[in-house]
Design a protein around this motif. Structure first.
Motif, PDB file in Angstrom:
ATOM      1  N   ARG A   6      42.797  48.342  20.954  1.00 27.30           N
ATOM      2  CA  ARG A   6      41.795  49.179  21.611  1.00 27.30           C
ATOM      3  C   ARG A   6      40.367  48.773  21.228  1.00 27.30           C
ATOM      4  O   ARG A   6      39.497  49.625  21.000  1.00 27.30           O
ATOM      5  N   ALA A   7      40.139  47.483  21.101  1.00 26.02           N
ATOM      6  CA  ALA A   7      38.795  47.017  20.736  1.00 26.02           C
ATOM      7  C   ALA A   7      37.823  47.282  21.879  1.00 26.02           C
ATOM      8  O   ALA A   7      38.191  47.268  23.057  1.00 26.02           O
ATOM      9  N   SER A   8      36.573  47.556  21.522  1.00 24.21           N
ATOM     10  CA  SER A   8      35.538  47.782  22.541  1.00 24.21           C
ATOM     11  C   SER A   8      35.247  46.488  23.276  1.00 24.21           C
ATOM     12  O   SER A   8      35.330  45.380  22.719  1.00 24.21           O
ATOM     13  N   SER A   9      34.890  46.631  24.536  1.00 21.80           N
ATOM     14  CA  SER A   9      34.633  45.459  25.372  1.00 21.80           C
ATOM     15  C   SER A   9      33.295  44.816  25.000  1.00 21.80           C
ATOM     16  O   SER A   9      32.353  45.492  24.583  1.00 21.80           O
ATOM     17  N   ILE A  10      33.234  43.512  25.157  1.00 18.88           N
ATOM     18  CA  ILE A  10      31.979  42.778  25.005  1.00 18.88           C
ATOM     19  C   ILE A  10      31.303  42.764  26.377  1.00 18.88           C
ATOM     20  O   ILE A  10      31.841  42.223  27.346  1.00 18.88           O
ATOM     21  N   LEU A  11      30.143  43.381  26.478  1.00 15.78           N
ATOM     22  CA  LEU A  11      29.507  43.605  27.774  1.00 15.78           C
ATOM     23  C   LEU A  11      28.239  42.772  27.931  1.00 15.78           C
ATOM     24  O   LEU A  11      27.553  42.461  26.951  1.00 15.78           O
ATOM     25  N   LYS A  12      27.953  42.476  29.174  1.00 19.13           N
ATOM     26  CA  LYS A  12      26.650  41.882  29.508  1.00 19.13           C
ATOM     27  C   LYS A  12      25.709  43.024  29.880  1.00 19.13           C
ATOM     28  O   LYS A  12      26.130  44.059  30.381  1.00 19.13           O
ATOM     29  N   LEU A  13      24.454  42.838  29.625  1.00 13.98           N
ATOM     30  CA  LEU A  13      23.455  43.885  29.885  1.00 13.98           C
ATOM     31  C   LEU A  13      22.491  43.431  30.958  1.00 13.98           C
ATOM     32  O   LEU A  13      22.124  42.242  31.005  1.00 13.98           O
ATOM     33  N   PRO A  14      22.061  44.352  31.823  1.00 15.47           N
ATOM     34  CA  PRO A  14      22.439  45.772  31.913  1.00 15.47           C
ATOM     35  C   PRO A  14      23.851  45.940  32.485  1.00 15.47           C
ATOM     36  O   PRO A  14      24.384  45.030  33.115  1.00 15.47           O
ATOM     37  N   VAL A  15      24.410  47.127  32.288  1.00 13.92           N
ATOM     38  CA  VAL A  15      25.780  47.375  32.726  1.00 13.92           C
ATOM     39  C   VAL A  15      25.899  48.806  33.229  1.00 13.92           C
ATOM     40  O   VAL A  15      25.231  49.719  32.738  1.00 13.92           O
ATOM     41  N   ARG A  16      26.746  48.981  34.235  1.00 14.57           N
ATOM     42  CA  ARG A  16      27.111  50.308  34.709  1.00 14.57           C
ATOM     43  C   ARG A  16      28.591  50.529  34.406  1.00 14.57           C
ATOM     44  O   ARG A  16      29.401  49.602  34.564  1.00 14.57           O
ATOM     45  N   ALA A  17      28.940  51.743  33.985  1.00 10.96           N
ATOM     46  CA  ALA A  17      30.336  52.038  33.619  1.00 10.96           C
ATOM     47  C   ALA A  17      30.756  53.355  34.249  1.00 10.96           C
ATOM     48  O   ALA A  17      29.961  54.300  34.348  1.00 10.96           O
ATOM     49  N   SER A  18      32.000  53.392  34.688  1.00 15.59           N
ATOM     50  CA  SER A  18      32.620  54.625  35.185  1.00 15.59           C
ATOM     51  C   SER A  18      33.895  54.862  34.386  1.00 15.59           C
ATOM     52  O   SER A  18      34.672  53.924  34.149  1.00 15.59           O
ATOM     53  N   TYR A  19      34.090  56.102  33.991  1.00 14.66           N
ATOM     54  CA  TYR A  19      35.202  56.446  33.088  1.00 14.66           C
ATOM     55  C   TYR A  19      36.034  57.562  33.703  1.00 14.66           C
ATOM     56  O   TYR A  19      35.499  58.550  34.229  1.00 14.66           O
ATOM     57  N   HIS A  77      46.998  57.112  25.787  1.00 18.17           N
ATOM     58  CA  HIS A  77      47.050  57.923  24.579  1.00 18.17           C
ATOM     59  C   HIS A  77      48.250  58.866  24.657  1.00 18.17           C
ATOM     60  O   HIS A  77      49.013  58.837  25.617  1.00 18.17           O
ATOM     61  N   GLY A  78      48.382  59.706  23.655  1.00 19.15           N
ATOM     62  CA  GLY A  78      49.530  60.603  23.628  1.00 19.15           C
ATOM     63  C   GLY A  78      49.547  61.597  24.769  1.00 19.15           C
ATOM     64  O   GLY A  78      50.586  61.847  25.378  1.00 19.15           O
ATOM     65  N   GLU A  79      48.374  62.171  25.086  1.00 18.09           N
ATOM     66  CA  GLU A  79      48.308  63.217  26.102  1.00 18.09           C
ATOM     67  C   GLU A  79      47.552  62.803  27.360  1.00 18.09           C
ATOM     68  O   GLU A  79      47.560  63.552  28.338  1.00 18.09           O
ATOM     69  N   PHE A  80      46.920  61.665  27.346  1.00 19.70           N
ATOM     70  CA  PHE A  80      46.158  61.258  28.524  1.00 19.70           C
ATOM     71  C   PHE A  80      46.025  59.748  28.556  1.00 19.70           C
ATOM     72  O   PHE A  80      46.299  59.045  27.569  1.00 19.70           O
ATOM     73  N   SER A  81      45.617  59.255  29.698  1.00 15.83           N
ATOM     74  CA  SER A  81      45.292  57.837  29.864  1.00 15.83           C
ATOM     75  C   SER A  81      43.857  57.728  30.330  1.00 15.83           C
ATOM     76  O   SER A  81      43.343  58.616  31.028  1.00 15.83           O
ATOM     77  N   SER A  82      43.192  56.645  29.945  1.00 15.92           N
ATOM     78  CA  SER A  82      41.786  56.482  30.315  1.00 15.92           C
ATOM     79  C   SER A  82      41.571  55.121  30.988  1.00 15.92           C
ATOM     80  O   SER A  82      42.196  54.119  30.620  1.00 15.92           O
ATOM     81  N   TYR A  83      40.697  55.116  31.978  1.00 12.54           N
ATOM     82  CA  TYR A  83      40.288  53.911  32.685  1.00 12.54           C
ATOM     83  C   TYR A  83      38.769  53.804  32.571  1.00 12.54           C
ATOM     84  O   TYR A  83      38.052  54.776  32.838  1.00 12.54           O
ATOM     85  N   THR A  84      38.285  52.632  32.187  1.00 12.39           N
ATOM     86  CA  THR A  84      36.849  52.383  32.152  1.00 12.39           C
ATOM     87  C   THR A  84      36.550  51.160  33.010  1.00 12.39           C
ATOM     88  O   THR A  84      37.142  50.089  32.810  1.00 12.39           O
ATOM     89  N   PHE A  85      35.668  51.326  33.972  1.00  7.58           N
ATOM     90  CA  PHE A  85      35.305  50.250  34.901  1.00  7.58           C
ATOM     91  C   PHE A  85      33.838  49.869  34.647  1.00  7.58           C
ATOM     92  O   PHE A  85      32.980  50.739  34.500  1.00  7.58           O
ATOM     93  N   TYR A  86      33.581  48.551  34.600  1.00 10.46           N
ATOM     94  CA  TYR A  86      32.236  48.038  34.321  1.00 10.46           C
ATOM     95  C   TYR A  86      31.767  47.167  35.494  1.00 10.46           C
ATOM     96  O   TYR A  86      32.554  46.382  36.057  1.00 10.46           O
ATOM     97  N   ALA A  87      30.486  47.294  35.835  1.00 12.02           N
ATOM     98  CA  ALA A  87      29.859  46.428  36.842  1.00 12.02           C
ATOM     99  C   ALA A  87      28.518  45.963  36.279  1.00 12.02           C
ATOM    100  O   ALA A  87      27.830  46.714  35.575  1.00 12.02           O
ATOM    101  N   TYR A  88      28.124  44.713  36.633  1.00 13.45           N
ATOM    102  CA  TYR A  88      26.956  44.111  35.978  1.00 13.45           C
ATOM    103  C   TYR A  88      25.799  43.820  36.918  1.00 13.45           C
ATOM    104  O   TYR A  88      24.714  43.476  36.449  1.00 13.45           O
TER     105      TYR A  88
END
Length: 434
Positions: free
Chosen positions: A24-37, A87-98
């Protein structure tokens, strides 16, 4: 050159446990970035379908799908990047656009995701959030004393925020769900590195989902409060009745047992939710500490805002859980006292019954001894009579004997013989019972 050593065989879980620190390492992002979770609550069946749904997205863009047992996954697609965690009780999706846009929340990263695939994601939405990492110049943010340029991005709502990660960025939000159904985080980049940006967004989304997951216990606590008061009144009524001299202990014990069963049912049904709420609340606190917030004059920090709103709810949950544990212990103590009282009454009744049985046995023994004495006399009489008949027969045959004398002299001997025989019988019976 690498040297290979002859060491004992590896534990079956050695590499899995060793590599867990990299999961579950954090993503390496380019900046600027937009994210939706998106964070979604799923049933067990939906969790099984979730991987197949992810595989269909990977197949569409020619990417390698996640392994069957994987609980996290990251991939780059044509126009967006995605991270998924289960995760145990939920799942998460994170989408990134540059690609850069003029307005921070006008074109969120989620618009890059295929609409048909997005509509078929399994589960129910717990959290939906947009986050944008922008430079101060992009949003005309020049002075921390003037936050008016930021307010327009949050529909004019009051904002909270702070400088984070050692002053490398400033984070702003209003903790509200906007008309598009998403909450918003605006991150102003002062000197963020790409790795820092990924960790920062990860922490912000964690704070959002964990605070909501912690609050799942709050409606349950409010629902249980009237039940707790009712149980407390019932327990008081029962314990008060226990002090009355004319109470029905059996009825009170039945009422206590029913109350104990009801309380234990509430505890077993909701204990997991309260324990999970406490764990999620600690995670929120940990993520807030990781932000290393520094106050911006005139607005609350994220930590201050959440503590003021979240802490009373968590205290209520902890209080309800603790009070149910206490009332369970009180019911157990009352039941033990009542059972002790009932046991004492039963012992007294048993003691009276045993005394009555002992008296009855003693009377039976006396009667038996009396009957035995009478029986010895009767047997002596009949035996002496029998000897008299024998003497009469001998006298008729010509023997010169005194029949009455023989019969009279035989009585003591017969009595002694019967007495000795009776004592031997008593001895045999005593030896047999022992």
């Amino acid at each position: 050159m690498t040297t290979l050593f002859q060491i004992p065989p590896n534990h079956p879980q050695r590499f899995v446990l060793h590599n867990e620190v990299h999961a579950r390492a954090s993503s390496i992002l380019k900046l600027p970035v937009r994210a939706s979770y998106l964070a979604l609550s799923l049933s067990n069946e939906e969790k099984l379908r979730e991987r197949r749904h992810l595989a269909s997205l990977c197949e569409r863009f020619g990417a390698v799908p996640p392994e069957h047992e994987a609980d996290h996954f990251s991939a780059n697609f044509d126009t967006f990047q995605m991270s998924w965690e289960q995760h145990g009780e939920f799942s998460s999706y994170t989408f990134y656009a540059y690609d850069s846009v003029a307005e921070p929340f006008a074109d969120p990263a989620l618009t890059k995701v295929p609409v048909d695939w997005l509509a078929q994601i399994n589960g129910q939405v717990i959290v939906a959030a947009h986050a944008n990492v922008v430079s101060a110049a992009d949003i005309d943010y020049r002075d921390e004393a003037d936050l008016s340029p930021l307010s327009v991005h949050f529909a004019g709502n009051p904002i909270v925020g702070s400088r984070v990660t050692g002053g490398a960025a400033a984070v702003f939000t209003d903790f509200r769900i906007h008309v598009d159904g998403f909450s918003r985080f605006l991150v102003v980049n002062h000197d963020l590195r790409t790795a820092q940006a990924g960790r920062l967004l990860h922490r912000l989304f964690d704070i959002e989902v964990y605070r909501v997951m912690a609050l799942l216990a709050f409606p349950i606590a409010r629902k249980l409060y009237p039940e707790l008061k009712k149980a407390d009144r019932r327990l008081y009524s029962i314990t008060n009745s226990m002090t009355q001299p004319d109470n029905d202990d059996a009825k009170l014990l039945d009422e206590l047992t029913a109350l104990a069963a009801e309380i234990e049912n509430h505890i077993s049904s909701h204990q997991f939710r309260f324990a999970a709420a406490s764990a999620y609340y600690r995670l929120v606190g940990q993520r807030l500490e990781d932000l290393r917030e520094v106050r911006i004059q005139g607005i609350q920090t994220l930590g201050e805002f959440l503590k003021r709103r979240l802490e009373p709810a968590m205290n209520t949950c902890n209080s309800i859980s603790h009070r149910y544990t206490l009332i369970s212990e009180r019911v157990s103590n009352a039941s033990q006292l009542l059972r002790t009282k009932v046991d004492i009454l039963i012992e007294r009744q048993n003691q009276g019954l045993l005394s009555s049985m002992a008296l009855r046995a003693k009377m039976q023994l006396r009667m038996q001894q009396t009957v035995e004495g009478i029986s010895m006399v009767a047997i002596t009489y009949y035996a002496a009579n029998l000897i008299g008949k024998i003497a009469e027969a001998l006298h008729s045959l010509g023997w010169h004997i005194n029949v009455e004398l023989i019969e009279g002299l035989s009585i003591p001997f017969i009595f002694v013989i019967i007495g000795i025989g009776t004592k031997r019988i008593h001895k045999i019976i005593a030896n047999t019972t022992e």
